[in-house]
Design an enzyme around this catalytic site. Structure first.
Site, PDB file in Angstrom:
ATOM      1  N   ASP A  11       7.330 -27.022  17.289  1.00  0.00           N
ATOM      2  CA  ASP A  11       7.260 -25.690  16.720  1.00  0.00           C
ATOM      3  C   ASP A  11       6.313 -24.893  17.630  1.00  0.00           C
ATOM      4  O   ASP A  11       5.549 -25.496  18.393  1.00  0.00           O
ATOM      5  CB  ASP A  11       6.699 -25.818  15.289  1.00  0.00           C
ATOM      6  CG  ASP A  11       6.146 -24.531  14.776  1.00  0.00           C
ATOM      7  OD1 ASP A  11       6.897 -23.543  14.794  1.00  0.00           O
ATOM      8  OD2 ASP A  11       4.966 -24.483  14.359  1.00  0.00           O
ATOM      9  N   ASP A  13       4.309 -21.367  16.824  1.00  0.00           N
ATOM     10  CA  ASP A  13       3.111 -20.780  16.189  1.00  0.00           C
ATOM     11  C   ASP A  13       2.336 -21.802  15.364  1.00  0.00           C
ATOM     12  O   ASP A  13       2.891 -22.407  14.450  1.00  0.00           O
ATOM     13  CB  ASP A  13       3.516 -19.620  15.274  1.00  0.00           C
ATOM     14  CG  ASP A  13       4.076 -18.461  16.058  1.00  0.00           C
ATOM     15  OD1 ASP A  13       3.346 -17.913  16.882  1.00  0.00           O
ATOM     16  OD2 ASP A  13       5.260 -18.126  15.863  1.00  0.00           O
TER      17      ASP A  13
HETATM   18  O1  M1P Z   1       7.266 -19.078  14.350  1.00  0.00           O
HETATM   19  C1  M1P Z   1       6.901 -18.852  13.047  1.00  0.00           C
HETATM   20  C2  M1P Z   1       7.213 -17.440  12.590  1.00  0.00           C
HETATM   21  O2  M1P Z   1       6.597 -16.515  13.466  1.00  0.00           O
HETATM   22  C3  M1P Z   1       6.701 -15.180  13.090  1.00  0.00           C
HETATM   23  O3  M1P Z   1       6.095 -15.032  11.810  1.00  0.00           O
HETATM   24  P1  M1P Z   1       4.978 -13.934  11.457  1.00  0.00           P
HETATM   25  O4  M1P Z   1       5.286 -12.712  12.250  1.00  0.00           O
HETATM   26  O5  M1P Z   1       5.122 -13.791   9.977  1.00  0.00           O
HETATM   27  O6  M1P Z   1       3.644 -14.514  11.832  1.00  0.00           O
HETATM   28  C4  M1P Z   1       8.155 -14.760  12.959  1.00  0.00           C
HETATM   29  O7  M1P Z   1       8.730 -14.664  14.243  1.00  0.00           O
HETATM   30  C5  M1P Z   1       8.928 -15.734  12.095  1.00  0.00           C
HETATM   31  O8  M1P Z   1      10.307 -15.455  12.185  1.00  0.00           O
HETATM   32  C6  M1P Z   1       8.704 -17.163  12.554  1.00  0.00           C
HETATM   33  O9  M1P Z   1       9.345 -18.057  11.685  1.00  0.00           O
END
Ligand code: M1P
Length: 250
Positions: A11, A13
């Site tokens: 993953d 983030d």
């Molecule tokens: O990668 C995780 C998430 O990152 C973003 O989320 P947020 O902007 O809420 O922090 C988005 O790109 C989301 O689609 C994605 O799942």
């Protein structure tokens, strides 16, 4: 260990970067230089390819990953070249799509928050991303919304309402980041990318993610029997678990 007998899928983030932040060059180098000697390396994210690209440092680096699965794999890249794409418009049809978007816009217009910005509904190729605060908020506002949401459950309540009010729409909802949630057809979660790996890859699949709890967007793939799941807390923890697994370092 043979590089072709194992793939590590990450993953983005919270797993190899801080949320929506650029990857630390030392983490990138570890994945693309050290880990890649012993395992194939791939990414699977809810984000679209432009956001992943921005975080990873551009095509020069994206193309060094064996696979990059954007939008859970609905837009899939192999060595930097797109090879599969699945479209939510074709799948749902215009009528369903509009009734969903109209409902969402109505609900969004009634939520009271300490602040609201713009870009509340982001239409992507294989999914729709909804942000109650708006995707155009600043980084500071992101963090503030996330804190507010932890107390007031804005996203959880939104999702509950969608499930109650539109039970037959055929969509599911997953919280993957700080300010939004992703909406996609049933089965189009991160497990979606496994069908491509199964076609071309015969070895062990390791998955690393931070949102592996129920309701998090890493949960389904984390518990999938085709995968060896690893729950991490941040990029540092990811590297430490990799060191432990592949290089016998503790
Ligand atoms: O990668 C995780 C998430 O990152 C973003 O989320 P947020 O902007 O809420 O922090 C988005 O790109 C989301 O689609 C994605 O799942």
């Amino acid at each position: 260990m043979n590089r072709c007998s194992t793939i590590c899928l990450f993953d983005v983030d919270g797993t190899i970067t801080d949320p929506r932040q650029p990857i630390n060059p030392s983490v990138r180098s570890y994945l693309l230089n050290d880990l890649k000697k012993v395992s194939s390396v791939g990414l699977v994210s809810g984000s679209d390819i432009s956001k992943i690209n921005e975080q990873i440092g551009g095509l020069e680096f994206i193309s060094q990953f064996d696979y990059v699965f954007a939008e859970n794999g609905l837009v899939a890249f192999k060595n930097g070249v797109e090879f599969k794409k699945k479209n939510i418009i074709n799948y749902l049809g215009e009528e369903k799509l509009q009734s969903f978007i109209n409902f969402v816009l109505g609900y969004l217009s009634k939520i009271e928050l300490p602040f609201k910005r713009g870009n509340f509904v982001e239409f992507r190729t294989g999914m729709i991303n909804i942000s109650p605060v708006g995707r155009s908020c600043s980084n500071t506002e992101r963090v503030e919304f996330e804190k507010y949401d932890k107390v007031h459950n804005i996203r959880k309540k939104f999702i509950e309402t969608l499930n109650n009010e539109l039970p037959d729409i055929g969509l599911i909802y997953a919280i993957g980041g700080q300010i939004s949630f992703d909406c996609f057809p049933v089965g189009w979660d991160k497990r979606f990318c496994l069908r491509y790996l199964e076609e071309e890859f015969n070895g062990k699949i390791h998955f690393f993610g931070d949102k592996t709890y129920v309701g998090g967007n890493d949960h389904d793939i984390f518990i999938d029997p085709r995968v060896i799941g690893h729950s991490v807390t941040d990029p540092k923890d990811t590297i430490s678990q990799l060191n432990n697994l592949f290089f016998n370092k503790i």
